[in-house]
Structure formats: C-alpha cells, structure tokens
Design an enzyme around this catalytic site. Structure first.
Site, PDB file in Angstrom:
ATOM      1  CE  LYS A  84     -24.327  26.126   9.557  1.00 32.44           C
ATOM      2  NZ  LYS A  84     -24.753  27.412   8.991  1.00 32.44           N
ATOM      3  CE  LYS A  97     -17.568  30.209  10.100  1.00 39.37           C
ATOM      4  NZ  LYS A  97     -18.992  30.546  10.131  1.00 39.37           N
TER       5      LYS A  97
END
Length: 361
Positions: A276, A168
């Site tokens: 997701k 990230k």
C-alpha cells in the site's frame, strides 16, 4: 532537463462518505478524511498536478492529530523551490524534503509532481493500462459486519463477475465466518473462484495455527496478516508451519531502508507481501519492497488504502508498470457517495481506464 523555478504547493481537505458502515478489525468507518496536494507554477497557472494524502485511522504512521497543520507547513516550506521534473529527481526531492515518518504525504507529493511533469493530465505512469485500456484483474472485497450483510456482499460480488473474492474476517464469530466461506465453496470450487481472507492481525498467536488448519478446508489462496504485526518470531514460525499461504500487510508499515526491509522478509519468509504506497511512503519505497521480495521468491500484490479515485488512479497506474497476473486490491473506487469522478471503471472483476470519461477535478 527543464527546471521549474517557482513551484507552489497547496492542500485541500475532502471528507469521503462511505455508502455503508465499513467494518474493520479497528472499528467501523463511516467517513474518511483525505487531503489533496496540488502543485502549480506561475509559468503555467492552469496546469496542475494532484496527489492524495489520506492516512488510515489507527494504522498509518502519520495518523496524527496535527496532520493537517503538518501538511500545510510542508506545502508552505516546499513552495518556491526548484524541482527537476524527471522521475528520479522527483523521488529524490520528496525523500530529502519529507520525513519517512509521513508516508502518506510522501505518496501525495510524488503523485502530484509526477502528474505535473506530465502536464497535469492525471498521467502518473504511462502504460497500456492508460493508453490501450489494458485491464488490471482485481479482487472483490467483502467487508466485516453481520453475517447476513456479508452474505449479501458475497452474492453481489459473485453476480458482478469477480473470480477472486477477499473477505475480511475477525469481527464476528469465527464459525460464522467459516460458514460464509463454506457458502462460497458450495457454489464455486477453487478453479472457479479464488478466495482470500484478511484477518488484520485478529488471531491470537496461540490459536492462529489451529484456525489456519480449519481455514485450509476452504482451499484459500492466502490469508493476510493472521496475527498482529511486530511479533516477528511468532510470525516467522507461523509462516513455516501454515497450511494456508500467508501475506504480510501491516507488518511492512514503518520499515525503511534496504537493509531493514531485507532483514524482515528474510526472517519471516512469507509467501506473499501486500503493498500500500500510502502506508509505505510512496512509489520508490514500494518499488524497493518489490525488488527485495522478487529476489527472495516472495510474490506480491498491490492494494489501495481507501484512497479516493485520485490516489487509486496513481496506484493503479504504478501497478500497471509491473508484469503481474495476480488480482490486485484496487476495487475501492465505488466505496464512497462523493468520490472524485474519474476514468476508472470496473468491468466483471477488472479495473479499466476509460479515456473517454472525464476527471471531476
């Protein structure tokens, strides 16, 4: 088909405690609220199905202050109804009775009903992943934080045998993040370690291409959501010019219907999409995204949305029904001190379902 005349739903809240401060572009997470939807019938009170509804703060459509009361109300309203326990009838039941504005609740009810239809054995989708211990390749996730903390995570993931690392970015200085990527590349080339980065929309549109050109030096597999979602024309232009393949993530949230999904992917034409189910509204919605993407030659992979092992199990079993060799984002089961004990284990960068292990529910 058998019908259950009296089906009852209830929900239970569970606070998940992170083992560390989990840094994201939307802040630092120490805990995560999640809810388990449980379905039973009076015909077999000791058999139950379970699903998980866990909106992501500041991201999910149903990240609402009254989420718990909405979930309790839906459980109350849907209790005592008849449900046909075939897969398609379950999907129809959920779509008819739960609005698309509550995607994590749709995901939870689909999971719980599918589990119940398989006699409450936590079998959501049958595949070799469950029956024959066929492993799913996963990426090792590096969380945002101070440079030393991120470096420590990188070393640990490499030692644990991951050959795909996802980092990230967007929380610390961009040059420091490039230093971390350079550190990985100094040890392993692209044939040894696949590198992904996730910007979570942190780049300003006017600087995004310049940063992507810099990131190209590190032989990246892809970058997730370089600019904030909703900037369709700018994202489309970026996907045309980028030297690093782009994966849409947040961009898919809140897009429903075959026409709208197809229009979005045709207009932006990304190299990848990331799925997701908690954020997209469950398995049927996710499968539709996959079918559209494949028709447009867009690749995909699945990622958890920080669910407990209950939700992660459902997503992993769903993923295993597809023929995909890309590493998936399903390595989040070790994030919490108080996760639900499950047969899900990680072995050298692979997610495995160990049937000898017991569920803690």
């Amino acid at each position: 088909m058998n019908k259950i005349k009296r089906l009852f739903f209830e929900c239970k809240k569970h606070i998940l405690d992170f083992k560390f401060d989990a840094g994201t572009s939307r802040g630092v997470l120490k805990q995560k609220e999640t809810y388990f939807v449980i379905v039973k019938s009076n015909n077999a009170p000791f058999i139950f199905g379970i699903g998980e509804a866990g909106p992501l703060p500041k991201l999910s459509l149903d990240d609402l202050p009254d989420f718990e009361s909405k979930l309790n109300q839906i459980c109350k309203e849907l209790s005592n109804l008849e449900v046909e326990l075939s897969q398609e009838e379950i999907f129809d039941f959920v779509k008819i009775n739960i609005p698309e504005s509550l995607p994590s609740i749709r995901f939870a009810f689909e999971s719980a009903l599918l589990d119940y239809s398989n006699k409450g054995k936590r079998l959501i989708f049958d595949s070799k992943f469950v029956s024959q211990r066929e492993a799913i390749p996963i990426n090792g996730l590096i969380w945002m934080g101070e440079k030393d903390f991120m470096l420590e995570q990188i070393d640990r993931k490499l030692q644990e045998g991951y050959d795909c690392i996802k980092m990230k970015i967007g929380a610390i200085d961009f040059e420091q993040e490039c230093d971390l990527l350079a550190y990985i590349r100094s040890k392993f080339d692209k044939n040894q370690i696949t590198l992904r980065v996730d910007a979570n929309g942190a780049f300003a549109p006017e600087e995004a291409l310049q940063k992507l050109n810099k990131l190209m030096d590190f032989d990246l597999h892809s970058i997730e959501q370089p600019i904030r979602q909703g900037q369709i024309l700018k994202m489309s232009d970026l996907c045309k010019k980028t030297p690093v393949p782009i994966a849409l993530d947040e961009e898919l949230i809140g897009i429903f219907g075959l026409k709208n999904k197809t229009q979005l992917l045709k207009q932006i034409n990304p190299q990848y999409i990331i799925l997701k189910p908690t954020l997209l509204g469950g398995f049927r919605e996710t499968k539709e995204w996959i079918e559209i993407a494949q028709s447009l030659n867009i690749s995909w992979w699945m990622t958890s949305a920080l669910e407990s092992n209950v939700g992660l199990n459902a997503i992993a079993q769903f993923t295993a029904t597809f023929d995909t060799i890309l590493p998936q984002g399903l390595g989040t089961g070790q994030l919490y001190h108080n996760n639900i004990n499950s047969p899900l284990i990680i072995e050298s960068g692979y997610l495995v379902y160990d049937q000898k292990a017991k569920w803690g529910i």
